[in-house]
Scaffold this active site. Sequence first.
Site, PDB file in Angstrom:
ATOM      1  N   GLY A 128      13.659  21.157   5.165  1.00  0.00           N
ATOM      2  CA  GLY A 128      13.050  21.400   6.473  1.00  0.00           C
ATOM      3  C   GLY A 128      13.717  20.578   7.550  1.00  0.00           C
ATOM      4  O   GLY A 128      14.897  20.241   7.454  1.00  0.00           O
ATOM      5  N   GLU A 172       0.845  -1.203   0.000  1.00  0.00           N
ATOM      6  CA  GLU A 172       0.000   0.000   0.000  1.00  0.00           C
ATOM      7  C   GLU A 172       0.877   1.249   0.000  1.00  0.00           C
ATOM      8  O   GLU A 172       1.926   1.271   0.628  1.00  0.00           O
ATOM      9  CB  GLU A 172      -0.898  -0.043   1.258  1.00  0.00           C
ATOM     10  CG  GLU A 172      -1.840   1.110   1.389  1.00  0.00           C
ATOM     11  CD  GLU A 172      -2.675   1.331   0.119  1.00  0.00           C
ATOM     12  OE1 GLU A 172      -3.320   0.400  -0.359  1.00  0.00           O
ATOM     13  OE2 GLU A 172      -2.652   2.473  -0.394  1.00  0.00           O
ATOM     14  N   PHE A 173       0.419   2.290  -0.718  1.00  0.00           N
ATOM     15  CA  PHE A 173       1.226   3.511  -0.846  1.00  0.00           C
ATOM     16  C   PHE A 173       0.489   4.753  -0.349  1.00  0.00           C
ATOM     17  O   PHE A 173       0.950   5.866  -0.589  1.00  0.00           O
ATOM     18  CB  PHE A 173       1.627   3.718  -2.317  1.00  0.00           C
ATOM     19  CG  PHE A 173       2.431   2.578  -2.878  1.00  0.00           C
ATOM     20  CD1 PHE A 173       3.809   2.521  -2.697  1.00  0.00           C
ATOM     21  CD2 PHE A 173       1.818   1.535  -3.557  1.00  0.00           C
ATOM     22  CE1 PHE A 173       4.554   1.456  -3.200  1.00  0.00           C
ATOM     23  CE2 PHE A 173       2.552   0.475  -4.065  1.00  0.00           C
ATOM     24  CZ  PHE A 173       3.927   0.436  -3.886  1.00  0.00           C
ATOM     25  N   LEU A 174      -0.664   4.564   0.318  1.00  0.00           N
ATOM     26  CA  LEU A 174      -1.446   5.754   0.707  1.00  0.00           C
ATOM     27  C   LEU A 174      -0.678   6.639   1.681  1.00  0.00           C
ATOM     28  O   LEU A 174       0.233   6.181   2.376  1.00  0.00           O
ATOM     29  CB  LEU A 174      -2.808   5.352   1.292  1.00  0.00           C
ATOM     30  CG  LEU A 174      -2.889   4.554   2.596  1.00  0.00           C
ATOM     31  CD1 LEU A 174      -2.608   5.380   3.825  1.00  0.00           C
ATOM     32  CD2 LEU A 174      -4.268   3.940   2.715  1.00  0.00           C
ATOM     33  N   LYS A 213       7.831  -1.751  -2.566  1.00  0.00           N
ATOM     34  CA  LYS A 213       7.353  -0.893  -1.467  1.00  0.00           C
ATOM     35  C   LYS A 213       8.525  -0.237  -0.737  1.00  0.00           C
ATOM     36  O   LYS A 213       8.548   0.979  -0.517  1.00  0.00           O
ATOM     37  CB  LYS A 213       6.495  -1.733  -0.503  1.00  0.00           C
ATOM     38  CG  LYS A 213       6.059  -0.996   0.749  1.00  0.00           C
ATOM     39  CD  LYS A 213       5.184   0.201   0.446  1.00  0.00           C
ATOM     40  CE  LYS A 213       5.017   1.074   1.693  1.00  0.00           C
ATOM     41  NZ  LYS A 213       4.317   2.315   1.442  1.00  0.00           N
ATOM     42  N   LYS A 233       3.400  15.515  10.009  1.00  0.00           N
ATOM     43  CA  LYS A 233       2.981  16.277   8.820  1.00  0.00           C
ATOM     44  C   LYS A 233       1.553  16.752   9.060  1.00  0.00           C
ATOM     45  O   LYS A 233       0.885  16.280   9.988  1.00  0.00           O
ATOM     46  CB  LYS A 233       3.099  15.431   7.556  1.00  0.00           C
ATOM     47  CG  LYS A 233       2.131  14.283   7.488  1.00  0.00           C
ATOM     48  CD  LYS A 233       2.233  13.668   6.117  1.00  0.00           C
ATOM     49  CE  LYS A 233       1.189  12.613   5.914  1.00  0.00           C
ATOM     50  NZ  LYS A 233       1.180  12.078   4.586  1.00  0.00           N
ATOM     51  N   PHE A 255       8.210  16.397  -3.001  1.00  0.00           N
ATOM     52  CA  PHE A 255       9.153  15.951  -1.959  1.00  0.00           C
ATOM     53  C   PHE A 255      10.480  16.686  -2.048  1.00  0.00           C
ATOM     54  O   PHE A 255      11.534  16.114  -1.755  1.00  0.00           O
ATOM     55  CB  PHE A 255       9.370  14.431  -2.062  1.00  0.00           C
ATOM     56  CG  PHE A 255       8.560  13.671  -1.050  1.00  0.00           C
ATOM     57  CD1 PHE A 255       7.181  13.694  -1.100  1.00  0.00           C
ATOM     58  CD2 PHE A 255       9.160  12.950  -0.026  1.00  0.00           C
ATOM     59  CE1 PHE A 255       6.419  13.026  -0.163  1.00  0.00           C
ATOM     60  CE2 PHE A 255       8.416  12.263   0.921  1.00  0.00           C
ATOM     61  CZ  PHE A 255       7.043  12.304   0.845  1.00  0.00           C
ATOM     62  N   CYS A 265       6.218   5.438   8.572  1.00  0.00           N
ATOM     63  CA  CYS A 265       6.681   4.652   7.427  1.00  0.00           C
ATOM     64  C   CYS A 265       8.121   4.944   6.999  1.00  0.00           C
ATOM     65  O   CYS A 265       8.961   4.053   7.036  1.00  0.00           O
ATOM     66  CB  CYS A 265       5.738   4.852   6.245  1.00  0.00           C
ATOM     67  SG  CYS A 265       4.152   4.071   6.542  1.00  0.00           S
TER      68      CYS A 265
HETATM   69  P1  NAD Z   1      -1.550   0.911  12.526  1.00  0.00           P
HETATM   70  O1  NAD Z   1      -0.565   0.750  13.607  1.00  0.00           O
HETATM   71  O2  NAD Z   1      -2.280   2.202  12.363  1.00  0.00           O
HETATM   72  O3  NAD Z   1      -2.676  -0.217  12.639  1.00  0.00           O
HETATM   73  C1  NAD Z   1      -2.410  -1.575  12.760  1.00  0.00           C
HETATM   74  C2  NAD Z   1      -3.652  -2.235  13.367  1.00  0.00           C
HETATM   75  O4  NAD Z   1      -3.490  -3.649  13.320  1.00  0.00           O
HETATM   76  C3  NAD Z   1      -3.891  -1.876  14.829  1.00  0.00           C
HETATM   77  O5  NAD Z   1      -5.212  -1.388  14.991  1.00  0.00           O
HETATM   78  C4  NAD Z   1      -3.693  -3.211  15.567  1.00  0.00           C
HETATM   79  O6  NAD Z   1      -4.508  -3.340  16.730  1.00  0.00           O
HETATM   80  C5  NAD Z   1      -4.085  -4.193  14.490  1.00  0.00           C
HETATM   81  N1  NAD Z   1      -3.603  -5.565  14.703  1.00  0.00           N
HETATM   82  C6  NAD Z   1      -2.391  -5.990  15.154  1.00  0.00           C
HETATM   83  N2  NAD Z   1      -2.361  -7.342  15.167  1.00  0.00           N
HETATM   84  C7  NAD Z   1      -3.555  -7.781  14.704  1.00  0.00           C
HETATM   85  C8  NAD Z   1      -4.111  -9.059  14.469  1.00  0.00           C
HETATM   86  N3  NAD Z   1      -3.413 -10.170  14.712  1.00  0.00           N
HETATM   87  N4  NAD Z   1      -5.364  -9.135  13.995  1.00  0.00           N
HETATM   88  C9  NAD Z   1      -6.085  -8.022  13.734  1.00  0.00           C
HETATM   89  N5  NAD Z   1      -5.597  -6.777  13.934  1.00  0.00           N
HETATM   90  C10 NAD Z   1      -4.353  -6.659  14.414  1.00  0.00           C
HETATM   91  O7  NAD Z   1      -0.784   0.533  11.178  1.00  0.00           O
HETATM   92  P2  NAD Z   1      -0.917   1.220   9.736  1.00  0.00           P
HETATM   93  O8  NAD Z   1      -0.300   2.563   9.769  1.00  0.00           O
HETATM   94  O9  NAD Z   1      -2.292   1.039   9.233  1.00  0.00           O
HETATM   95  O10 NAD Z   1       0.082   0.275   8.909  1.00  0.00           O
HETATM   96  C11 NAD Z   1      -0.233  -1.058   8.586  1.00  0.00           C
HETATM   97  C12 NAD Z   1       0.821  -1.564   7.605  1.00  0.00           C
HETATM   98  O11 NAD Z   1       0.742  -0.802   6.397  1.00  0.00           O
HETATM   99  C13 NAD Z   1       2.262  -1.425   8.094  1.00  0.00           C
HETATM  100  O12 NAD Z   1       3.011  -2.497   7.607  1.00  0.00           O
HETATM  101  C14 NAD Z   1       2.724  -0.119   7.467  1.00  0.00           C
HETATM  102  O13 NAD Z   1       4.114  -0.079   7.291  1.00  0.00           O
HETATM  103  C15 NAD Z   1       2.002  -0.158   6.133  1.00  0.00           C
HETATM  104  N6  NAD Z   1       1.710   1.156   5.538  1.00  0.00           N
HETATM  105  C16 NAD Z   1       1.329   2.194   6.318  1.00  0.00           C
HETATM  106  C17 NAD Z   1       1.020   3.429   5.725  1.00  0.00           C
HETATM  107  C18 NAD Z   1       0.614   4.626   6.556  1.00  0.00           C
HETATM  108  O14 NAD Z   1       0.598   5.744   6.025  1.00  0.00           O
HETATM  109  N7  NAD Z   1       0.296   4.467   7.808  1.00  0.00           N
HETATM  110  C19 NAD Z   1       1.100   3.563   4.338  1.00  0.00           C
HETATM  111  C20 NAD Z   1       1.459   2.462   3.570  1.00  0.00           C
HETATM  112  C21 NAD Z   1       1.768   1.262   4.185  1.00  0.00           C
END
Ligand code: NAD
Length: 418
Positions: free
Chosen positions: A258, A151-153, A209, A325, A254, A265
């Site tokens: 700053g 995911e890239f959001l 990714k 941000k 980008f 991430c």
């Molecule tokens: P987050 O920490 O916001 O959320 C993760 C969620 O997973 C939590 O609510 C947690 O309780 C839940 N969880 C943990 N173990 C679980 C299980 N066994 N069953 C069900 N739920 C469970 O994480 P996020 O920011 O959404 O990131 C998720 C993944 O996506 C990561 O690998 C991150 O690197 C990637 N990612 C994040 C972003 C971003 O902007 N945040 C963007 C792209 C990719």
Amino acid sequence: MKIAVFGCGYVGLTAAIAFAQAGNNVIAVDSDSTRVAKLRRRVLPFFEPSLKDIMRRNITKKRLRFSDSAKEGIEFADIVVCAVGTPPRLLSKADLSYVLKVAAAFGKYGRDGQAFINKSTVPVGTSEQIRKRISKAARVPFKFDVVSNPEFLRQGLAYRDFVKPDRIVVGLEGDARRARSLIKKLYAPQLKKKVPLLFTDIRSAEIIKYASNAFLATKVSFVNEIANFCEAAGGDTKEVLKGVCADKRIGNEFMNPGIGFGGSCLPKDVNALISIGKKYGFQFEQLRATKKINDTQPLKFASKVIKEMAPIKGKRVAIWGVTFKPGTDDLRAAPSVKIVEKLLRAKAKVSVYDPAGLEKFKEIFKGRVTYCGNKNSVLVHADCLLLLTEWPEFLRPDKKIMRSLLKDGRIFDGRNVL
Ligand code: NAD
């Protein structure tokens, strides 16, 4: 389609809402039952305003519901989407325990024909580990697909990015014809909008990714290094970048100097890729420099403030913005934290205001700083102002009010936006 999304964080919840909005029947599963209870009350567990109304609409239409039971989610769904966290653990490696726990549950409760689509950011080779974990946990062997779909959001723009991304990357095991057609169905709304769908092998998808985030991080560190050099050599960074970014091969995105990148991430993924490299006997020289520049950038900024305001002991420093941000309440790896720590060590008094991040900032700094309710009240009795997050409300300040409130009118613009 019947879809179970595991993880109700920034990625999982956004995906669940978008899949429901597209007409699918979605169950969003999170192991944190407090979070699930909140979601059932139709309350978002984090700041991402664009999600609220669409989430409520889809709950009302009975296309979206929440559960803390992995069994319920897997038994219900045809497709299981894994979007749980992969936070850093010892030696900067990605902690895969949450992903593998979902894989084990899939093995236990899964059935023939289901697909396990992984959205969590994971090191190359993890999909193979996922397959092994599922097979090991299965009571009786069954046929399933494992797909890597990174995911890239961006937080703050999560829904918009999810429904119209620059591209969708899908890593497949071999030919995987069934998974290929499932993915096309799952992303039909995006494909209608002409979003490119890139099918590749599963290892390449995992690398894409990390390589993308590493490149974005490198852009930020590069531009910060040029800005630091401009200061040393007497150039105007803004003028320099205007000239540099006019080259279409380089562009503007980008390229804002700053106080450095933060969030959940970029720092984590740069560290993880350096660590993954070591596993393969590979040294990421470029990335090590990216990391080093970013680690010191907030500290350089704080040193500049301390020097300019000397003696800073007892002086009051006002801060606009603490989140990593704008558009989020996230403070993970936010440069503001390092800056405030350094100012407090130098015995400055610190007052902060942020439109969304104060609650989380309080958890870190407790009573060590003063929290203010708006951008003007934080300036009262302040000796100087630091702008650390470029929230829209800071971009057009009322100069008259600022001049009347700020003692000596000095502003340190950590985002080069004023
Ligand atoms: P987050 O920490 O916001 O959320 C993760 C969620 O997973 C939590 O609510 C947690 O309780 C839940 N969880 C943990 N173990 C679980 C299980 N066994 N069953 C069900 N739920 C469970 O994480 P996020 O920011 O959404 O990131 C998720 C993944 O996506 C990561 O690998 C991150 O690197 C990637 N990612 C994040 C972003 C971003 O902007 N945040 C963007 C792209 C990719």
